[in-house]
Design an enzyme around this catalytic site. Structure first.
Site, PDB file in Angstrom:
ATOM      1  N   ASP A 499       0.882  -1.283  -0.174  1.00 62.40           N
ATOM      2  CA  ASP A 499       0.326  -0.215   0.259  1.00 62.40           C
ATOM      3  C   ASP A 499       0.888   0.728  -0.170  1.00 62.40           C
ATOM      4  O   ASP A 499       2.081   1.143   0.720  1.00 62.40           O
ATOM      5  CB  ASP A 499      -0.852  -0.118   1.329  1.00 62.40           C
ATOM      6  CG  ASP A 499      -1.867   1.176   1.316  1.00 62.40           C
ATOM      7  OD1 ASP A 499      -3.300   0.822   0.803  1.00 62.40           O
ATOM      8  OD2 ASP A 499      -1.273   2.437   1.543  1.00 62.40           O
ATOM      9  N   LEU A 500       0.272   2.112  -1.039  1.00 63.23           N
ATOM     10  CA  LEU A 500       1.580   3.221  -0.906  1.00 63.23           C
ATOM     11  C   LEU A 500       1.061   4.489   0.079  1.00 63.23           C
ATOM     12  O   LEU A 500       0.222   4.382   0.957  1.00 63.23           O
ATOM     13  CB  LEU A 500       1.415   3.692  -2.138  1.00 63.23           C
ATOM     14  CG  LEU A 500       1.344   3.092  -3.942  1.00 63.23           C
ATOM     15  CD1 LEU A 500       1.570   4.177  -4.850  1.00 63.23           C
ATOM     16  CD2 LEU A 500       2.605   2.563  -3.851  1.00 63.23           C
ATOM     17  N   ASP A 542      -4.585   2.355  -4.396  1.00 59.74           N
ATOM     18  CA  ASP A 542      -3.000   2.955  -4.560  1.00 59.74           C
ATOM     19  C   ASP A 542      -2.319   1.149  -4.147  1.00 59.74           C
ATOM     20  O   ASP A 542      -1.529   1.107  -3.361  1.00 59.74           O
ATOM     21  CB  ASP A 542      -1.951   3.637  -3.747  1.00 59.74           C
ATOM     22  CG  ASP A 542      -2.745   3.663  -2.158  1.00 59.74           C
ATOM     23  OD1 ASP A 542      -3.769   3.277  -1.702  1.00 59.74           O
ATOM     24  OD2 ASP A 542      -2.119   4.597  -1.031  1.00 59.74           O
TER      25      ASP A 542
END
Length: 636
Positions: A499-500, A542
């Site tokens: 996960d960004l 994301d």
């Protein structure tokens, strides 16, 4: 073959005579009617024979079912008869007041768990033994079966009646009790409710709209089970039957069959009946619905009559065409010219490629085939078919499959890639048919555009539109495949949830277009950071998922994820002049050969990723299934 040659000669003779005669119309009408009559008579005869075959199969099935049920009921009746005989014998030896007699009643009742009750009445018809708890003695002196049992030394089966104790339809089976000097002393009887027979019929009644019925010697309905109305008790105790049943039973009382609409529900059935063995005056009827059982024959009849009608129509049209040709006195020339024109149009069309093949060598090809391959017709003639395929493997594969089909006089069809003269490949729909013992004709239709559209559609269904990565659906499919391989070869599978960090700030600062650039860039970097056979997917937003396979140890998995983390941290140019940076948090879940589901693995990796978020972001955490419930993990 003889019939085909006969009709060929017949048609040739009709054509010749019609062309040579001025009385064409009369001969045409007579000929068409004659052949149509033969076809109709043949169709009617064949369908009649076929219907008889299907009906006989239904009769056999119904008769076998009736025999099976009569066997079951005979066995049950004998069991009850033996129990009643045993009780009567004990009474004869010891009398009604003896303890051994009451024990015999209780013991035999235990052997008949399907009965409602086993009871004993005295010579006046008062039932005092076998009563239910809190049930008062009652009289059966007015019952017909009690009067019958006084006069018989055999088991008496009553007509269906409403039980005074159970308030429901029942059948009573009774035997005479007598003293040592032969004096009538009462009766022992067993009560069977109608529901018992219905339950038995339900287990053994086959097919949709089928029905099973039990009737007494007088034809009264004892019990009935129908698939069309399984809970119905209509007609019990009554004698409503069809005329066909009465006539058939009158001619053959013991067993037989008939086809008619059932009087109780109006459904037409093939019904067979079988009377129980002589001591037991009951008859079982089993019926199979003709609507469902003869449906295959009806479909066959529709096809047969449709084909016959089509043949008659085609003959009429052909005869009319011949008549017109004769009237213009150009029959032969026009027919030949038309045939040549049609053949020329078919062979020399611009859309469908055709070749004639002998010993896998091209004898001739049409213009469309040469155009499809980007070659001249002369370049194809006398060449091996290998020249139209992209490789030796495809050539041998097609040869093996088509050889098996054509050797059995079957048509062959498949989709295959051909190769143009410029080495480009394209998809075709290939059809082949054997026309002589040595020659076959092949037809090719270009389906390359359709095939590419199909492949594109399949790609869109399994890949993310923005990044081109696999989507969740494809990732789960790949996971299932590699987990199966891992179970077989004891190899490893690691699921990494990414996960960004800071992605929302990029969207808020530079807009969604810049966010799309970031996602596309991250996708490329993740792909380059893992091996070619590893799988990278975008789950949405994301969130990314990486599946690593074949790693020898968990240390190498963590090392690969740290490399992915560093790749993501590299600055990204957005809007041509601005640069931005994002990070990521990574959770890892390992498959531990315990048949864990794909969704569970992803969920564990997701939980480990959230632990990485809470640990300060920008790190890698491994999930341990055994300590999952304690929310523990290893931070790297």
């Amino acid at each position: 073959m003889k019939s085909i040659r006969f009709f060929d000669r017949l048609i040739d003779g009709v054509v010749t005579s019609l062309i040579r005669s001025r009385r064409l119309l009369l001969k045409t009408v007579v000929g068409v009617f004659f052949i149509a009559a033969i076809l109709i008579a043949s169709t009617w005869h064949n369908l009649r024979e076929s219907r008889g075959y299907h009906v006989q199969r239904g009769v056999d099935a119904s008769v076998n079912q009736a025999r099976l049920l009569s066997y079951e009921l005979n066995t049950e009746m004998r069991l009850i008869d033996n129990a009643l005989s045993t009780i009567a014998h004990e009474f004869y030896q010891s009398g009604a007041t003896a303890q051994t007699f009451e024990s015999a009643v209780i013991k035999q009742a235990a052997l008949l768990p399907f009965s409602k009750a086993v009871r004993v009445a005295d010579a006046n018809g008062m039932v005092r033994l076998g009563l239910l708890p809190d049930e008062q003695p009652f009289s059966i002196a007015d019952r017909v079966y009690f009067e019958e049992v006084k006069r018989s030394d055999k088991m008496i089966i009553s007509e269906p009646l409403i039980s005074r104790s159970f308030k429901e339809w029942s059948v009573v089976l009774s035997r005479r009790l007598e003293s040592a000097n032969g004096t009538f002393k009462g009766a022992v009887f067993v009560v069977l409710d109608v529901e018992h027979f219905r339950n038995l019929f339900e287990k053994l009644t086959p097919g949709e709209d089928s029905a099973t019925t039990l009737r007494s010697a007088e034809g009264r309905l004892v019990a009935r089970y129908s698939e069309a109305d399984p809970t119905s008790r209509i007609g019990i105790g009554g004698t409503l039957t069809s005329i066909a049943l009465k006539e058939t039973v009158r001619r053959s009382p013991e067993q037989g069959w008939y086809i008619t609409k059932t009087a109780l529900d109006g459904i037409e059935r093939i019904t067979a009946y079988q009377r129980l063995s002589s001591p037991y005056p009951l008859t079982v009827y089993t019926g199979i619905s003709t609507e469902s059982y003869l449906q295959p024959w009806r479909s066959e009849a529709v096809r047969a009559w449709g084909l016959t009608g089509l043949c008659v129509l085609l003959m009429a049209l052909g005869a009319g065409s011949l008549f017109l040709h004769q009237q213009r006195e150009l029959a032969d020339k026009l027919r030949n010219a038309e045939l040549l024109t049609e053949q020329s149009f078919f062979v020399e069309n611009d859309l469908i490629g055709m070749i004639k093949v002998r010993d896998r060598k091209i004898l001739w090809a049409n213009k469309a085939m040469a155009r499809m391959l980007g070659m001249n017709i002369s370049d194809l003639n006398q060449q091996s078919k290998l020249c139209i395929y992209p490789d030796q493997e495809t050539y041998e594969w097609i040869g093996r499959l088509s050889g098996e089909a054509l050797s059995q006089n079957k048509h062959f069809r498949t989709e295959v890639q051909l190769q143009k003269s410029n080495a480009q490949t394209f998809w075709v729909d290939a059809n082949a048919a054997q026309i002589t013992e040595t020659d076959s004709v092949w037809i090719f239709v270009d389906i390359d555009a359709h095939k590419k559209l199909q492949q594109e559609t399949e790609h869109q269904a399994t890949h993310d539109a923005l990044t081109g990565l696999a989507n969740r659906r494809l990732m789960v499919m790949q996971m299932e495949r590699f987990i199966a391989l891992a179970n077989r070869h004891l190899s490893s599978v690691a699921i990494c949830f990414i996960d960004l960090d800071g992605f929302k700030a990029v969207n808020d600062t530079y807009g969604h277009d810049a966010g799309d650039v970031v996602l596309q860039t991250v996708a490329k970097r993740l792909k380059s950071a893992v091996r070619e056979h590893d799988c990278v997917a975008r789950l949405g937003g994301d969130e990314f998922l990486v599946m690593l396979t074949g790693r020898n140890d968990r240390e190498s998995v963590v090392h690969t994820m740290q490399r992915c983390l560093q790749e993501v941290l590299i600055s990204i140019v957005v809007e041509d002049i601005h640069t931005t940076k994002v990070g990521c948090s990574i959770g890892i879940a390992y498959y531990e050969f315990d048949n864990e589901s794909c969704d569970s693995l992803i969920e564990r990796a997701d939980e480990a990723m959230y632990m990485a978020k809470h640990a300060g972001k920008g790190c890698v955490i491994e999930s341990n299934r055994q300590t999952r419930s304690e929310d523990s993990g290893q931070t790297t």
